[in-house]
Design a protein around this motif. Structure first.
Motif, mmCIF file in Angstrom:
data_model
loop_
_atom_site.group_PDB
_atom_site.id
_atom_site.type_symbol
_atom_site.label_atom_id
_atom_site.label_comp_id
_atom_site.label_asym_id
_atom_site.label_seq_id
_atom_site.Cartn_x
_atom_site.Cartn_y
_atom_site.Cartn_z
ATOM 1 N N ALA A 127 -14.550 67.356 84.232
ATOM 2 C CA ALA A 127 -14.831 67.773 82.868
ATOM 3 C C ALA A 127 -13.967 68.946 82.435
ATOM 4 N N LEU A 128 -13.388 69.628 83.402
ATOM 5 C CA LEU A 128 -12.620 70.826 83.059
ATOM 6 C C LEU A 128 -11.149 70.539 82.819
ATOM 7 N N CYS A 129 -10.545 69.802 83.753
ATOM 8 C CA CYS A 129 -9.104 69.576 83.608
ATOM 9 C C CYS A 129 -8.780 68.114 83.344
ATOM 10 N N HIS A 130 -9.794 67.280 83.307
ATOM 11 C CA HIS A 130 -9.664 65.880 82.948
ATOM 12 C C HIS A 130 -8.889 65.039 83.951
ATOM 13 N N LYS A 131 -8.697 65.573 85.143
ATOM 14 C CA LYS A 131 -8.082 64.740 86.171
ATOM 15 C C LYS A 131 -9.079 63.675 86.590
ATOM 16 N N SER A 132 -8.558 62.521 86.911
ATOM 17 C CA SER A 132 -9.442 61.413 87.259
ATOM 18 C C SER A 132 -9.338 61.066 88.730
ATOM 19 N N TYR A 133 -10.434 60.652 89.285
ATOM 20 C CA TYR A 133 -10.492 60.251 90.689
ATOM 21 C C TYR A 133 -11.260 58.951 90.797
ATOM 22 N N SER A 134 -10.840 58.171 91.774
ATOM 23 C CA SER A 134 -11.482 56.868 91.930
ATOM 24 C C SER A 134 -12.841 56.974 92.590
ATOM 25 N N THR A 135 -13.063 58.060 93.321
ATOM 26 C CA THR A 135 -14.359 58.234 93.976
ATOM 27 C C THR A 135 -14.947 59.583 93.598
ATOM 28 N N TYR A 136 -16.241 59.649 93.730
ATOM 29 C CA TYR A 136 -16.914 60.912 93.457
ATOM 30 C C TYR A 136 -16.511 61.959 94.484
ATOM 31 N N ALA A 137 -16.291 61.473 95.723
ATOM 32 C CA ALA A 137 -15.886 62.410 96.775
ATOM 33 C C ALA A 137 -14.571 63.087 96.407
ATOM 34 N N GLY A 138 -13.663 62.302 95.861
ATOM 35 C CA GLY A 138 -12.391 62.858 95.459
ATOM 36 C C GLY A 138 -12.546 63.898 94.368
ATOM 37 N N LEU A 139 -13.377 63.563 93.413
ATOM 38 C CA LEU A 139 -13.638 64.519 92.335
ATOM 39 C C LEU A 139 -14.281 65.792 92.872
ATOM 40 N N LEU A 140 -15.226 65.582 93.776
ATOM 41 C CA LEU A 140 -15.948 66.727 94.330
ATOM 42 C C LEU A 140 -14.987 67.662 95.047
ATOM 43 N N LYS A 141 -14.116 67.081 95.837
ATOM 44 C CA LYS A 141 -13.155 67.879 96.589
ATOM 45 C C LYS A 141 -12.257 68.672 95.637
ATOM 46 N N HIS A 142 -11.794 67.988 94.622
ATOM 47 C CA HIS A 142 -10.934 68.641 93.633
ATOM 48 C C HIS A 142 -11.638 69.831 93.007
ATOM 49 N N LYS A 143 -12.879 69.620 92.642
ATOM 50 C CA LYS A 143 -13.591 70.684 91.947
ATOM 51 C C LYS A 143 -13.861 71.863 92.878
ATOM 52 N N GLN A 144 -14.223 71.527 94.101
ATOM 53 C CA GLN A 144 -14.551 72.603 95.032
ATOM 54 C C GLN A 144 -13.316 73.418 95.385
ATOM 55 N N LEU A 145 -12.195 72.742 95.538
ATOM 56 C CA LEU A 145 -11.010 73.431 96.019
ATOM 57 C C LEU A 145 -10.212 74.086 94.905
ATOM 58 N N HIS A 146 -10.166 73.480 93.779
ATOM 59 C CA HIS A 146 -9.213 73.960 92.778
ATOM 60 C C HIS A 146 -9.847 74.352 91.454
ATOM 61 N N CYS A 147 -10.381 73.391 90.828
ATOM 62 C CA CYS A 147 -10.647 73.564 89.412
ATOM 63 C C CYS A 147 -11.817 74.482 89.109
ATOM 64 N N GLU A 148 -12.963 74.060 89.547
ATOM 65 C CA GLU A 148 -14.157 74.751 89.085
ATOM 66 C C GLU A 148 -14.301 76.146 89.662
ATOM 67 N N ALA A 149 -13.906 76.290 90.899
ATOM 68 C CA ALA A 149 -14.051 77.591 91.527
ATOM 69 C C ALA A 149 -13.285 78.645 90.758
ATOM 70 N N HIS A 150 -12.137 78.249 90.218
ATOM 71 C CA HIS A 150 -11.339 79.203 89.471
ATOM 72 C C HIS A 150 -11.811 79.324 88.039
#
Length: 264
Positions: A127-150
DNA sequence: CTGGGGAAGGGGCCC
DNA sequence: AGGGCCCCTTCCCCA
């Protein structure tokens, strides 16, 4: 905020320790002595307990905090449930388990082809950077590592209101509350081992940092650096108002507070 | 009052 | 990821 508000003082803080009893004329202290002085860091049970980090609250960007927060912060009941919309670090197993869920914090899209047929690729979009992932796990990892934390400091301290972008930073901060490093000699507690080592120098008299301009030596490198300023012709800190210079920022602040500069 | 020393806190970076 | 180290900063005390 008092500088030493986090330090557990087990002695009358108005009195200075009697260093003369421990005074060591030689600047060098052997590693053996140092080791013997440094109390083995035996964390208190609550330090080792998983409860320590249980109150970490991590809101997702599109969520509001749940209400009410549990007052019981035990490892099990204290953890926010994913169904509450919280993101918590999960094991792979958990990730797979939750791949089938549809948390509130992501956009689940089904693209439609021009022909009108529904596309088979369903995407999990941040929801923040609009990157798309095929799995929820992928999205979760992205958010935890990069997007949301910052985007939002996501790791909150349970002892105060400070927030950090990473778990490591939070853990480091929490040590300032738990103070696991205790001086064997006076019982004073510190957040980090090297702070304790610096403190032990106040007992031993060790001063490994010597001034190249004079005979003075210091236990702390920063204090040597401050001292070096006294040898410098050019003082580092200058008053914007009267151009007077000072060797330390604290002296400049004192000067400003004393009325040279208009209070802002 | 000012300058300086001593002690300590804490964030960030590097390994 | 975590520990060690560096650096900056702050506060207290004293001359």
């Amino acid at each position: 905020m008092p500088r030493s508000f986090l330090v557990k003082k087990h002695f009358n803080s108005s009195k200075k320790p009697n260093y003369s009893e421990l005074d060591c004329p030689t600047a060098f202290v052997s590693q053996q002595l140092l080791k013997s002085l440094v109390m083995p860091v035996i964390p208190q049970p609550e330090v080792l307990s998983p409860v320590m980090y249980s109150p970490i609250t991590m809101w997702t960007a599109s969520d509001s905090p749940p209400s009410p927060l549990p007052t019981d912060l035990s490892p099990v009941s204290g953890y926010p449930s994913p169904k509450d919309g919280h993101e918590i670090p999960r094991s792979d197993e958990d990730e797979h388990e939750h791949e089938h869920e549809q948390p509130a914090s992501f956009t689940f899209t089904t693209t439609t082809s021009p022909s009108g047929a529904s596309d088979v690729t369903e995407k999990f979009r941040c929801a923040l950077c609009h990157k798309s992932y095929s799995t929820y796990a992928g999205l979760l990892k992205h958010k935890q590592l990069h997007c949301e934390a910052h985007a939002r400091k996501a790791f909150s301290c349970k002892y105060c209101e400070k927030e950090y972008v990473s778990l490591g930073a939070l853990k480091m901060h929490i040590r300032t509350h738990t103070l696991p490093c205790v001086c064997k000699l006076c019982g004073k507690a510190f957040s980090r081992p090297w702070l304790l080592q610096g403190h032990i120098r106040t007992h031993t008299g060790e001063k490994p940092f010597s001034c190249s301009h004079c005979s003075r030596a210091f236990a702390d490198r920063s204090n040597l650096r401050a001292h070096l300023q006294t040898h410098s012709d050019v003082k580092k800190y200058q008053c914007k108002n009267c151009s007077k210079t000072f060797s330390r920022m604290s002296l400049l602040h004192k000067h400003e507070e004393s009325g040279c500069c208009v209070a802002h």
